[in-house]
Design an enzyme around this catalytic site. Sequence first.
Site, PDB file in Angstrom:
ATOM      1  N   GLU A  68     -20.958  35.239 -22.534  1.00  0.00           N
ATOM      2  CA  GLU A  68     -20.892  34.502 -23.795  1.00  0.00           C
ATOM      3  C   GLU A  68     -20.181  33.159 -23.652  1.00  0.00           C
ATOM      4  OE1 GLU A  68     -19.192  35.332 -28.330  1.00  0.00           O
ATOM      5  OE2 GLU A  68     -18.270  36.358 -26.622  1.00  0.00           O
ATOM      6  N   GLU A  98     -20.142  38.556 -36.842  1.00  0.00           N
ATOM      7  CA  GLU A  98     -18.839  38.381 -36.195  1.00  0.00           C
ATOM      8  C   GLU A  98     -18.112  37.216 -36.880  1.00  0.00           C
ATOM      9  OE1 GLU A  98     -17.140  38.393 -31.622  1.00  0.00           O
ATOM     10  OE2 GLU A  98     -18.453  36.763 -32.263  1.00  0.00           O
TER      11      GLU A  98
END
Length: 274
Positions: free
Chosen positions: A153, A251
């Site tokens: 990520e 998120e």
Amino acid sequence: MNRPAMRYLPNCSLLFTELPLLERPAAAKAAGFDAVEFWWPFAEAVPADAEVEAFVTAISDAGVALVGLNFFAGDLAGPDCGVLSLPARSPEFRENLAVAASIAGRLGVRGLNALYGNRVEGVIPQEQDELATENLVLAAEAVAAAGATVLVEPISGPKPYPLRTAADAVAVVDRVRAAGAPNVGFLFDLFHLGANGDDLDEAITRHFDVIAHVQIADVPGRGEPGSGELDLMGRLQTLQDKGYDGWVALEYKPSTGDTAESLHWLPRARRGAA
């Protein structure tokens, strides 16, 4: 707001934080979700067996799937974020692999996020990159039996984290795959990439084939969709049109009250896996 008919789940390390951690899976189920994800939910790389059992039980008893989980990554807000590429702390990452793989196998976790790691003084970047590749291969091998994918990520913010763009993260995915680990993929986090000024549309076009998981939050502020300036729903529609059928993780940090209030944009009928 157009809401693509995708599978949404809450990240329970940022949502339902009004409750103790072990009560959040049940709260997510009560809110209409069938699945959740967490960052590493323990303080240590190798928690006590009782802590692991309590976490597994909380997920199972709630009747939700644990789709995503982070490997241990140290202090996410500190200089040692992402221990897998820090020579002094790499052993902790390796010790964590068996625990994370066990949880993945027991609960059917599909993706485990391995934060790449900050640059640190006194260590040559190439040395960190080589260590990261080695540890990502080990991570992929550890979770392969569970049928899980290791996720890479990009991150935003002031920390010296070297993966800032989609191209940065995909280059690591390519490197690890070339080293013999096919079960490694790109975690397409629209918040971090948007905050870094990356071209989200180009990222989808160029790197769609390696996207293994999607996370969203608005920019600026990391709040729920509609609280900022990103066209999140438009990008999700593009992903769906191109064939993405995985989960979309919420998120974000609620910007309008508590978690329940922040979910106003997503009708309850859209929260389940169906």
